[in-house]
Design a protein around this motif. Sequence first.
Motif, PDB file in Angstrom:
ATOM      1  N   VAL A 291      38.418   7.899  14.868  1.00 50.02           N
ATOM      2  CA  VAL A 291      37.484   9.022  14.960  1.00 50.02           C
ATOM      3  C   VAL A 291      36.596   8.877  16.190  1.00 50.02           C
ATOM      4  CG1 VAL A 291      35.561  10.188  13.814  1.00 50.02           C
ATOM      5  CG2 VAL A 291      37.533   9.422  12.475  1.00 50.02           C
ATOM      6  N   ILE A 292      36.111   7.678  16.438  1.00 50.05           N
ATOM      7  CA  ILE A 292      35.249   7.451  17.604  1.00 50.05           C
ATOM      8  C   ILE A 292      36.026   7.669  18.903  1.00 50.05           C
ATOM      9  CG2 ILE A 292      33.961   5.678  18.850  1.00 50.05           C
ATOM     10  CD1 ILE A 292      33.116   4.535  16.157  1.00 50.05           C
ATOM     11  N   GLN A 293      37.268   7.230  18.931  1.00 45.58           N
ATOM     12  CA  GLN A 293      38.088   7.443  20.125  1.00 45.58           C
ATOM     13  C   GLN A 293      38.314   8.933  20.383  1.00 45.58           C
ATOM     14  OE1 GLN A 293      41.861   5.458  19.913  1.00 45.58           O
ATOM     15  NE2 GLN A 293      42.458   6.030  22.021  1.00 45.58           N
ATOM     16  N   LEU A 294      38.527   9.684  19.317  1.00 45.51           N
ATOM     17  CA  LEU A 294      38.710  11.126  19.471  1.00 45.51           C
ATOM     18  C   LEU A 294      37.421  11.793  19.939  1.00 45.51           C
ATOM     19  CD1 LEU A 294      40.587  13.554  19.136  1.00 45.51           C
ATOM     20  CD2 LEU A 294      39.908  13.662  16.728  1.00 45.51           C
ATOM     21  N   MET A 295      36.284  11.328  19.450  1.00 43.29           N
ATOM     22  CA  MET A 295      35.005  11.887  19.889  1.00 43.29           C
ATOM     23  C   MET A 295      34.755  11.603  21.370  1.00 43.29           C
ATOM     24  SD  MET A 295      32.685  10.965  16.536  1.00 43.29           S
ATOM     25  CE  MET A 295      31.192  11.728  17.145  1.00 43.29           C
ATOM     26  N   GLU A 296      35.168  10.446  21.828  1.00 44.68           N
ATOM     27  CA  GLU A 296      35.031  10.139  23.255  1.00 44.68           C
ATOM     28  C   GLU A 296      35.881  11.082  24.109  1.00 44.68           C
ATOM     29  OE1 GLU A 296      36.109   6.067  23.583  1.00 44.68           O
ATOM     30  OE2 GLU A 296      34.132   5.310  22.978  1.00 44.68           O
ATOM     31  N   SER A 297      37.077  11.391  23.620  1.00 49.63           N
ATOM     32  CA  SER A 297      37.922  12.329  24.374  1.00 49.63           C
ATOM     33  C   SER A 297      37.318  13.731  24.387  1.00 49.63           C
ATOM     34  CB  SER A 297      39.326  12.357  23.766  1.00 49.63           C
ATOM     35  OG  SER A 297      39.303  12.900  22.454  1.00 49.63           O
ATOM     36  N   PHE A 298      36.653  14.123  23.309  1.00 49.33           N
ATOM     37  CA  PHE A 298      35.989  15.425  23.293  1.00 49.33           C
ATOM     38  C   PHE A 298      34.836  15.475  24.295  1.00 49.33           C
ATOM     39  CE2 PHE A 298      37.388  16.283  18.668  1.00 49.33           C
ATOM     40  CZ  PHE A 298      38.516  16.944  19.124  1.00 49.33           C
ATOM     41  N   GLU A 299      34.124  14.363  24.432  1.00 58.28           N
ATOM     42  CA  GLU A 299      32.995  14.354  25.365  1.00 58.28           C
ATOM     43  C   GLU A 299      33.460  14.527  26.805  1.00 58.28           C
ATOM     44  OE1 GLU A 299      29.104  11.662  26.614  1.00 58.28           O
ATOM     45  OE2 GLU A 299      30.694  10.827  25.346  1.00 58.28           O
ATOM     46  N   THR A 300      34.627  14.018  27.120  1.00 61.41           N
ATOM     47  CA  THR A 300      35.144  14.216  28.475  1.00 61.41           C
ATOM     48  C   THR A 300      35.420  15.690  28.771  1.00 61.41           C
ATOM     49  OG1 THR A 300      37.423  13.851  27.715  1.00 61.41           O
ATOM     50  CG2 THR A 300      36.191  11.927  28.474  1.00 61.41           C
ATOM     51  N   VAL A 301      35.592  16.475  27.726  1.00 59.93           N
ATOM     52  CA  VAL A 301      35.853  17.907  27.917  1.00 59.93           C
ATOM     53  C   VAL A 301      34.547  18.666  28.102  1.00 59.93           C
ATOM     54  CG1 VAL A 301      36.841  19.982  26.891  1.00 59.93           C
ATOM     55  CG2 VAL A 301      38.003  17.791  26.610  1.00 59.93           C
ATOM     56  N   ALA A 330      33.777  20.532  17.646  1.00 59.47           N
ATOM     57  CA  ALA A 330      34.642  19.543  17.000  1.00 59.47           C
ATOM     58  C   ALA A 330      33.998  18.158  17.019  1.00 59.47           C
ATOM     59  CB  ALA A 330      35.999  19.507  17.702  1.00 59.47           C
ATOM     60  N   TRP A 331      33.272  17.852  18.089  1.00 58.43           N
ATOM     61  CA  TRP A 331      32.598  16.558  18.190  1.00 58.43           C
ATOM     62  C   TRP A 331      31.516  16.426  17.117  1.00 58.43           C
ATOM     63  CZ3 TRP A 331      27.760  14.509  19.011  1.00 58.43           C
ATOM     64  CH2 TRP A 331      27.703  13.183  19.447  1.00 58.43           C
ATOM     65  N   ASN A 332      30.680  17.455  16.943  1.00 59.03           N
ATOM     66  CA  ASN A 332      29.620  17.321  15.940  1.00 59.03           C
ATOM     67  C   ASN A 332      30.150  17.459  14.512  1.00 59.03           C
ATOM     68  OD1 ASN A 332      29.755  20.172  15.381  1.00 59.03           O
ATOM     69  ND2 ASN A 332      28.383  20.557  17.105  1.00 59.03           N
ATOM     70  N   LEU A 333      31.356  18.046  14.330  1.00 61.87           N
ATOM     71  CA  LEU A 333      31.967  18.022  13.001  1.00 61.87           C
ATOM     72  C   LEU A 333      32.356  16.600  12.616  1.00 61.87           C
ATOM     73  CD1 LEU A 333      33.169  19.436  10.500  1.00 61.87           C
ATOM     74  CD2 LEU A 333      35.271  19.766  11.817  1.00 61.87           C
ATOM     75  N   LEU A 334      32.927  15.869  13.563  1.00 62.62           N
ATOM     76  CA  LEU A 334      33.255  14.466  13.294  1.00 62.62           C
ATOM     77  C   LEU A 334      32.001  13.613  13.180  1.00 62.62           C
ATOM     78  CD1 LEU A 334      36.326  13.966  15.668  1.00 62.62           C
ATOM     79  CD2 LEU A 334      36.319  14.499  13.229  1.00 62.62           C
ATOM     80  N   LEU A 335      30.903  14.084  13.751  1.00 60.78           N
ATOM     81  CA  LEU A 335      29.644  13.344  13.641  1.00 60.78           C
ATOM     82  C   LEU A 335      29.166  13.277  12.192  1.00 60.78           C
ATOM     83  CD1 LEU A 335      27.515  11.999  15.585  1.00 60.78           C
ATOM     84  CD2 LEU A 335      26.244  14.148  15.423  1.00 60.78           C
ATOM     85  N   THR A 336      29.532  14.277  11.385  1.00 61.41           N
ATOM     86  CA  THR A 336      29.116  14.278   9.980  1.00 61.41           C
ATOM     87  C   THR A 336      29.829  13.206   9.158  1.00 61.41           C
ATOM     88  OG1 THR A 336      30.799  15.938   9.423  1.00 61.41           O
ATOM     89  CG2 THR A 336      28.646  16.750  10.103  1.00 61.41           C
ATOM     90  N   LEU A 337      30.906  12.625   9.692  1.00 58.39           N
ATOM     91  CA  LEU A 337      31.611  11.560   8.976  1.00 58.39           C
ATOM     92  C   LEU A 337      30.971  10.191   9.175  1.00 58.39           C
ATOM     93  CD1 LEU A 337      35.329  12.516   9.788  1.00 58.39           C
ATOM     94  CD2 LEU A 337      34.066  12.977   7.677  1.00 58.39           C
ATOM     95  N   MET A 338      30.123  10.069  10.156  1.00 55.74           N
ATOM     96  CA  MET A 338      29.549   8.767  10.484  1.00 55.74           C
ATOM     97  C   MET A 338      28.340   8.469   9.606  1.00 55.74           C
ATOM     98  SD  MET A 338      29.854   8.854  14.650  1.00 55.74           S
ATOM     99  CE  MET A 338      29.442   7.111  14.752  1.00 55.74           C
ATOM    100  N   ALA A 339      28.097   7.201   9.428  1.00 50.88           N
ATOM    101  CA  ALA A 339      26.959   6.757   8.619  1.00 50.88           C
ATOM    102  C   ALA A 339      25.660   6.943   9.401  1.00 50.88           C
ATOM    103  CB  ALA A 339      27.132   5.293   8.226  1.00 50.88           C
ATOM    104  N   PRO A 340      24.541   7.185   8.715  1.00 49.02           N
ATOM    105  CA  PRO A 340      23.258   7.362   9.420  1.00 49.02           C
ATOM    106  C   PRO A 340      22.861   6.161  10.272  1.00 49.02           C
ATOM    107  CG  PRO A 340      23.091   8.134   7.162  1.00 49.02           C
ATOM    108  CD  PRO A 340      24.417   7.461   7.275  1.00 49.02           C
TER     109      PRO A 340
END
Length: 538
Positions: A291-301, A330-340
């Motif tokens: 999930v973190i790797q996918l979020m990094e790829s989204f940030e490059t976009v 999509a990045w902030n949707l995956l952000l909801t999966l992370m722990a506080p």
Amino acid sequence: MSIAAASQRPLRQWWPWKLASHVLRANMLKSSCAILSICQAGSELWKKSCRKESERESQVSAMLARPWGQKWNIMADDTTFCGEHAVNMCNICFLFSRHLFSGCCDILHDTSLQKSRMDAIGITSDEDSVNDNGSVTSIVSETKSVIEEGGDEVDEQTQEEVFEEKLREAIDGINQKSAQGRTSSLESVAKAFTKKCIPDFVSDRRMTLTDGIERSLKKGRGSEQAAAAQLAPLLCVQLGAGDEAEEVCKLLTPVLSVVAHDTSASYQARAKCCWALGLCSFLSGGEMADVIQLMESFETVFSGSYLKGNGTVPVVSAELASLHAAALSAWNLLLTLMAPCDIYMFMSEESDEFAPQINQLSELLDSPHLDVRMAAGETIALAYELGREHNEDFQRANTPQLADKLRQLATDSHKYRAKKDRKQQRSSFRDILHYVEDDSPPDIQVRFGQENLALDSWCRKKQYDAFCQVLGSGMNLHLTENDLVRDIFELGERLSPPYYAANKQTKHERHMMNSAAFKARTISRNKHRDKRSAVMAC
């Protein structure tokens, strides 16, 4: 044809006789006699003119040998004859046309002649054929009785069979040769998946659908790739929670990632792939490292909308801005999966981890495109909610500066922006500002059937908005029947149909409830409205 030849033609071959024969065939009896007499007079005049023409030829040779004065007299006499001849011909033509049209009009207005002719050939008029005492049989009543005899169960079963048959045809059309046909089939399947929840039907055909989506993403272009990316998360939603959905997500994630980062693909297809990647990863529930790797790829976009090194806003087209907004959503949707605790660590002021800082996200608020600004505002609200859940002092130093920028957007009244965009922006950023300043979470109640869904946090609201964007008008249906969606929003087991029948509200109860809600809403809004009378008095 020479004049001599014309004078020797039989009288029956002259055109008025043919016209008279047509008139006789049309039963124009009243005008036929007049036409025949005119035709005879015309034929006699035609013969006379031909004889005069032959005599004139003999006179011309004699006229050339005479003196000039005698030539002039002969030409004057000949001109007089020609003028009289032309006048006579015009008079005859006028009489012919007048008698012809008067005869036609008389026949059309002569109802007795028409009736006798119709009686002779056996035709009756509409008025004579209508019988007031005749009975009329309606086919609608018979059809309605047949439908009512079948019952509701047969009707529902028939509709279900028709729906499944059309869906099978659409699934088979995904593999056809025509690109436009494949696109239409993909869109039809996606539309069918939003209308009904059919996990068993989809489970039997999941590999066919997966192969079709993968082939369209690899070999298709433009709208076909966008339609395939739109169908991918719908397929996972239909399969529900289980190994089948995870298997489909693992198969489609690499292809979706390639298209999302392919600069040669259309912006629309890339945006759809970003959304599909985020939602499929959210549904599959894979490892957090992935999930973190996918979020990094989204940030490059979406980092293309950050401010430049000199602090100026980059020039981004509307299509590219939609891609940046989709990647950020999509990045902030995956952000909801992370722990506080992870959010607090990754997005703190001293951290230099993968996650963008609040200062960088606030730069996106200066974008000229509404989608990017709203996605950035939602991301900031999510980050503050999760960070404060771990520590109340999260980003306390940056809060005043950020609140000023949010307040400007919440009260924006620039005329160069569309009125609809200003209204949507002010509504969204007012809620974000209230949470950043006063820690006031959203309070939204979604009613579907006899159930209610409370959106009392930014994480829950973001997840609901993501599913709404994919499911569209079928969101309430899936909230009621789809077990996966009910598990995500913690709605419990599905309610049985008898429960709905027993708890169905009457029209009076709904009216009283709406009246009470209207009264409470009016009282609440009056507290926050400007007292214009008091202001004017001052």
